[in-house]
Motif scaffolding. Structure first.
Motif, PDB file in Angstrom:
ATOM      1  N   LEU A  72       0.832  -1.200   0.000  1.00  0.00           N
ATOM      2  CA  LEU A  72       0.000   0.000   0.000  1.00  0.00           C
ATOM      3  C   LEU A  72       0.868   1.252   0.000  1.00  0.00           C
ATOM      4  CD1 LEU A  72      -2.702   1.411   0.157  1.00  0.00           C
ATOM      5  CD2 LEU A  72      -2.723   1.015   2.633  1.00  0.00           C
ATOM      6  N   LEU A  73       1.921   1.249   0.815  1.00  0.00           N
ATOM      7  CA  LEU A  73       2.821   2.402   0.868  1.00  0.00           C
ATOM      8  C   LEU A  73       3.491   2.632  -0.484  1.00  0.00           C
ATOM      9  CD1 LEU A  73       3.744   4.207   3.436  1.00  0.00           C
ATOM     10  CD2 LEU A  73       5.961   3.190   2.953  1.00  0.00           C
ATOM     11  N   ARG A  74       3.888   1.558  -1.150  1.00  0.00           N
ATOM     12  CA  ARG A  74       4.541   1.680  -2.450  1.00  0.00           C
ATOM     13  C   ARG A  74       3.582   2.219  -3.512  1.00  0.00           C
ATOM     14  NH1 ARG A  74       9.332  -0.583  -3.615  1.00  0.00           N
ATOM     15  NH2 ARG A  74       8.639  -1.118  -5.723  1.00  0.00           N
ATOM     16  N   ILE A  75       2.334   1.863  -3.414  1.00  0.00           N
ATOM     17  CA  ILE A  75       1.336   2.421  -4.333  1.00  0.00           C
ATOM     18  C   ILE A  75       1.178   3.918  -4.086  1.00  0.00           C
ATOM     19  CG2 ILE A  75      -1.139   2.448  -4.889  1.00  0.00           C
ATOM     20  CD1 ILE A  75      -1.129  -0.592  -4.491  1.00  0.00           C
ATOM     21  N   LEU A  76       1.137   4.315  -2.822  1.00  0.00           N
ATOM     22  CA  LEU A  76       1.035   5.736  -2.495  1.00  0.00           C
ATOM     23  C   LEU A  76       2.264   6.499  -2.981  1.00  0.00           C
ATOM     24  CD1 LEU A  76      -0.391   5.620   1.153  1.00  0.00           C
ATOM     25  CD2 LEU A  76      -1.639   5.956  -0.988  1.00  0.00           C
ATOM     26  N   ALA A  77       3.424   5.843  -2.957  1.00  0.00           N
ATOM     27  CA  ALA A  77       4.674   6.492  -3.370  1.00  0.00           C
ATOM     28  C   ALA A  77       4.843   6.513  -4.883  1.00  0.00           C
ATOM     29  CB  ALA A  77       5.859   5.776  -2.733  1.00  0.00           C
ATOM     30  N   SER A  94       7.268  12.195  -0.463  1.00  0.00           N
ATOM     31  CA  SER A  94       8.607  11.666  -0.225  1.00  0.00           C
ATOM     32  C   SER A  94       8.494  10.389   0.586  1.00  0.00           C
ATOM     33  CB  SER A  94       9.477  12.674   0.531  1.00  0.00           C
ATOM     34  OG  SER A  94       9.678  13.849  -0.228  1.00  0.00           O
ATOM     35  N   VAL A  95       9.523   9.538   0.475  1.00  0.00           N
ATOM     36  CA  VAL A  95       9.542   8.251   1.169  1.00  0.00           C
ATOM     37  C   VAL A  95      10.834   8.111   1.963  1.00  0.00           C
ATOM     38  CG1 VAL A  95       9.214   5.758   0.932  1.00  0.00           C
ATOM     39  CG2 VAL A  95       8.364   7.299  -0.853  1.00  0.00           C
ATOM     40  N   VAL A  96      10.719   7.586   3.182  1.00  0.00           N
ATOM     41  CA  VAL A  96      11.885   7.179   3.970  1.00  0.00           C
ATOM     42  C   VAL A  96      11.731   5.685   4.237  1.00  0.00           C
ATOM     43  CG1 VAL A  96      13.200   7.467   6.097  1.00  0.00           C
ATOM     44  CG2 VAL A  96      12.076   9.446   5.043  1.00  0.00           C
ATOM     45  N   PHE A  97      12.745   4.908   3.850  1.00  0.00           N
ATOM     46  CA  PHE A  97      12.694   3.459   3.987  1.00  0.00           C
ATOM     47  C   PHE A  97      13.398   2.999   5.264  1.00  0.00           C
ATOM     48  CE2 PHE A  97      12.526   4.412  -0.554  1.00  0.00           C
ATOM     49  CZ  PHE A  97      11.407   3.689  -0.951  1.00  0.00           C
ATOM     50  N   GLN A  98      13.334   1.696   5.515  1.00  0.00           N
ATOM     51  CA  GLN A  98      13.998   1.140   6.698  1.00  0.00           C
ATOM     52  C   GLN A  98      15.502   1.370   6.624  1.00  0.00           C
ATOM     53  OE1 GLN A  98      12.782  -2.818   7.761  1.00  0.00           O
ATOM     54  NE2 GLN A  98      14.643  -3.234   8.906  1.00  0.00           N
ATOM     55  N   GLU A  99      16.082   1.226   5.434  1.00  0.00           N
ATOM     56  CA  GLU A  99      17.501   1.523   5.218  1.00  0.00           C
ATOM     57  C   GLU A  99      17.620   2.945   4.674  1.00  0.00           C
ATOM     58  OE1 GLU A  99      19.914  -0.384   6.160  1.00  0.00           O
ATOM     59  OE2 GLU A  99      18.534  -1.958   6.822  1.00  0.00           O
ATOM     60  N   PRO A 100      18.629   3.710   5.086  1.00  0.00           N
ATOM     61  CA  PRO A 100      18.754   5.104   4.648  1.00  0.00           C
ATOM     62  C   PRO A 100      18.955   5.279   3.149  1.00  0.00           C
ATOM     63  CG  PRO A 100      20.136   4.678   6.571  1.00  0.00           C
ATOM     64  CD  PRO A 100      19.632   3.349   6.101  1.00  0.00           C
ATOM     65  N   ARG A 101      19.553   4.275   2.490  1.00  0.00           N
ATOM     66  CA  ARG A 101      19.767   4.303   1.046  1.00  0.00           C
ATOM     67  C   ARG A 101      20.580   5.526   0.616  1.00  0.00           C
ATOM     68  NH1 ARG A 101      14.349   1.687  -1.829  1.00  0.00           N
ATOM     69  NH2 ARG A 101      14.138  -0.052  -0.376  1.00  0.00           N
ATOM     70  N   LEU A 102      21.699   5.741   1.298  1.00  0.00           N
ATOM     71  CA  LEU A 102      22.596   6.825   0.936  1.00  0.00           C
ATOM     72  C   LEU A 102      23.629   6.329  -0.076  1.00  0.00           C
ATOM     73  CD1 LEU A 102      23.267   8.442   4.442  1.00  0.00           C
ATOM     74  CD2 LEU A 102      21.376   8.852   2.838  1.00  0.00           C
ATOM     75  N   VAL A 103      24.046   7.218  -0.947  1.00  0.00           N
ATOM     76  CA  VAL A 103      25.067   6.889  -1.949  1.00  0.00           C
ATOM     77  C   VAL A 103      26.439   7.191  -1.348  1.00  0.00           C
ATOM     78  CG1 VAL A 103      25.947   7.390  -4.256  1.00  0.00           C
ATOM     79  CG2 VAL A 103      23.473   7.421  -3.816  1.00  0.00           C
ATOM     80  N   SER A 104      27.238   6.157  -1.172  1.00  0.00           N
ATOM     81  CA  SER A 104      28.507   6.310  -0.455  1.00  0.00           C
ATOM     82  C   SER A 104      29.481   7.243  -1.162  1.00  0.00           C
ATOM     83  CB  SER A 104      29.157   4.939  -0.248  1.00  0.00           C
ATOM     84  OG  SER A 104      29.422   4.313  -1.500  1.00  0.00           O
ATOM     85  N   ALA A 105      29.357   7.365  -2.491  1.00  0.00           N
ATOM     86  CA  ALA A 105      30.293   8.190  -3.256  1.00  0.00           C
ATOM     87  C   ALA A 105      29.904   9.666  -3.261  1.00  0.00           C
ATOM     88  CB  ALA A 105      30.381   7.678  -4.689  1.00  0.00           C
ATOM     89  N   LYS A 106      28.811  10.006  -2.617  1.00  0.00           N
ATOM     90  CA  LYS A 106      28.365  11.400  -2.559  1.00  0.00           C
ATOM     91  C   LYS A 106      28.391  11.887  -1.116  1.00  0.00           C
ATOM     92  CE  LYS A 106      25.395  11.249  -6.654  1.00  0.00           C
ATOM     93  NZ  LYS A 106      26.126  12.272  -7.432  1.00  0.00           N
ATOM     94  N   ARG A 107      28.763  13.136  -0.937  1.00  0.00           N
ATOM     95  CA  ARG A 107      28.776  13.716   0.398  1.00  0.00           C
ATOM     96  C   ARG A 107      27.343  13.847   0.917  1.00  0.00           C
ATOM     97  NH1 ARG A 107      33.898  15.529   1.739  1.00  0.00           N
ATOM     98  NH2 ARG A 107      35.325  15.742  -0.041  1.00  0.00           N
ATOM     99  N   LEU A 167       4.305  12.479   3.481  1.00  0.00           N
ATOM    100  CA  LEU A 167       5.540  11.816   3.899  1.00  0.00           C
ATOM    101  C   LEU A 167       5.225  10.362   4.208  1.00  0.00           C
ATOM    102  CD1 LEU A 167       8.548  11.950   4.706  1.00  0.00           C
ATOM    103  CD2 LEU A 167       7.798  12.647   7.006  1.00  0.00           C
ATOM    104  N   LEU A 168       5.891   9.449   3.506  1.00  0.00           N
ATOM    105  CA  LEU A 168       5.652   8.020   3.642  1.00  0.00           C
ATOM    106  C   LEU A 168       6.848   7.388   4.345  1.00  0.00           C
ATOM    107  CD1 LEU A 168       4.384   7.593   0.004  1.00  0.00           C
ATOM    108  CD2 LEU A 168       2.952   7.614   2.056  1.00  0.00           C
ATOM    109  N   LEU A 169       6.587   6.682   5.448  1.00  0.00           N
ATOM    110  CA  LEU A 169       7.651   6.110   6.276  1.00  0.00           C
ATOM    111  C   LEU A 169       7.480   4.595   6.338  1.00  0.00           C
ATOM    112  CD1 LEU A 169       7.422   8.658   9.263  1.00  0.00           C
ATOM    113  CD2 LEU A 169       8.950   8.775   7.274  1.00  0.00           C
ATOM    114  N   ASP A 170       8.435   3.860   5.773  1.00  0.00           N
ATOM    115  CA  ASP A 170       8.352   2.405   5.737  1.00  0.00           C
ATOM    116  C   ASP A 170       9.286   1.803   6.778  1.00  0.00           C
ATOM    117  OD1 ASP A 170       7.817  -0.188   5.080  1.00  0.00           O
ATOM    118  OD2 ASP A 170       8.789  -0.151   3.121  1.00  0.00           O
TER     119      ASP A 170
END
Length: 265
Positions: A72-77, A94-107, A167-170
């Protein structure tokens, strides 16, 4: 606010408090679902969901694994499609997932900018968003230097930088230690009150849902089994009678036989 779904929807009065929320009713609708279905193989994970969430309202989704919360959250997103029904969602989301999903090569500041269309979020806005989540001194650091809680704060800054209406928080707190989790609860609550987006939180933690939400929804059998407005003033305390009563009811709806079985479901 009265909602309708393919399964019985219920509002419960606890501790004699009024369930009405006129300040929410006056806000524009951020989510409107009518008869939404999502089918995987021969199984309808979502089967006729009707739901309305208004700007400034904080809603938590509970339910055993496999009941369609994240779907359901993914449909909303906009990350998944509905197989039937009508989906109307605020365009600024906007969506915030369980993992931060940051790109290590970017500050860090570049991670906050990431995903925002046409450079709408600049370094200056990213720095302001990081300041708001308590990471003003981390603008130029690399993600690998951050703790788990700090990385999730960056993800939250990224989500809020574009001023979303939804704001969608998974399960964004699930991987955090207990103390960091409490701090993140407080931070999200502060940011929600400041920006007033509609918030939809997927969680397995009953206590978390009651502490943070205006409404708690239980999904089961493809539909909304239970929809309860939380009639408790903030800040909320786990030992209060109203908190205990709602917690026991939600645990029962989730199939937990005894209220003493714990705060997680």
């Amino acid at each position: 606010m009265s909602l309708h779904s393919s399964s019985p929807t219920e509002a419960v009065a606890l501790a004699g408090l009024d369930l009405a929320a006129p300040q929410t009713l006056a806000q524009p609708v951020a989510v409107r679902l009518e008869g939404v279905r999502r089918v995987f193989g021969s199984r309808a994970v979502l089967d006729g969901i009707d739901l309305e969430v208004r700007r400034g309202e904080f809603v938590s989704l509970l339910g055993p694994s496999g009941t369609g919360k994240t779907t359901l959250l993914r449909i909303l997103a906009g990350l998944d499609r509905a197989d039937g029904g009508r989906v109307e969602v605020a365009s600024a989301r906007s969506v915030v997932f369980q993992e931060p999903r940051l790109v290590s090569a970017k500050r860090v500041w570049q991670n906050v900018v990431l995903g925002h269309v046409q450079n709408r979020v600049t370094r200056r806005l990213a720095a302001a968003a990081l300041e708001e989540v308590g990471l003003g001194r981390h603008v130029d650091v690399w993600p690998k230097t951050l703790s788990g809680g700090e990385a999730q704060r960056v993800a939250l800054a990224r989500a809020l930088a574009g001023e979303p209406n939804l704001l969608l928080l998974d399960e964004p707190f699930a991987a955090l230690d207990a103390l960091t989790r409490i701090r993140m609860h407080d931070l999200v609550a502060q940011l929600w009150r400041r920006h007033l987006p509609a918030v939809v939180l997927v969680t397995h933690d009953v206590d978390e849902a009651i502490l943070m939400s205006d409404r708690v929804i239980v999904l089961s059998g493809g539909g909304i089994r239970f929809d309860a407005r939380v009639p408790l003033e903030r800040p909320r305390k786990r030992g209060d009678a109203g908190f205990t009563a709602l917690r026991a009811r939600l645990l029962a709806e989730l199939g937990v036989a005894s209220p003493e079985a714990g705060g997680h479901a």
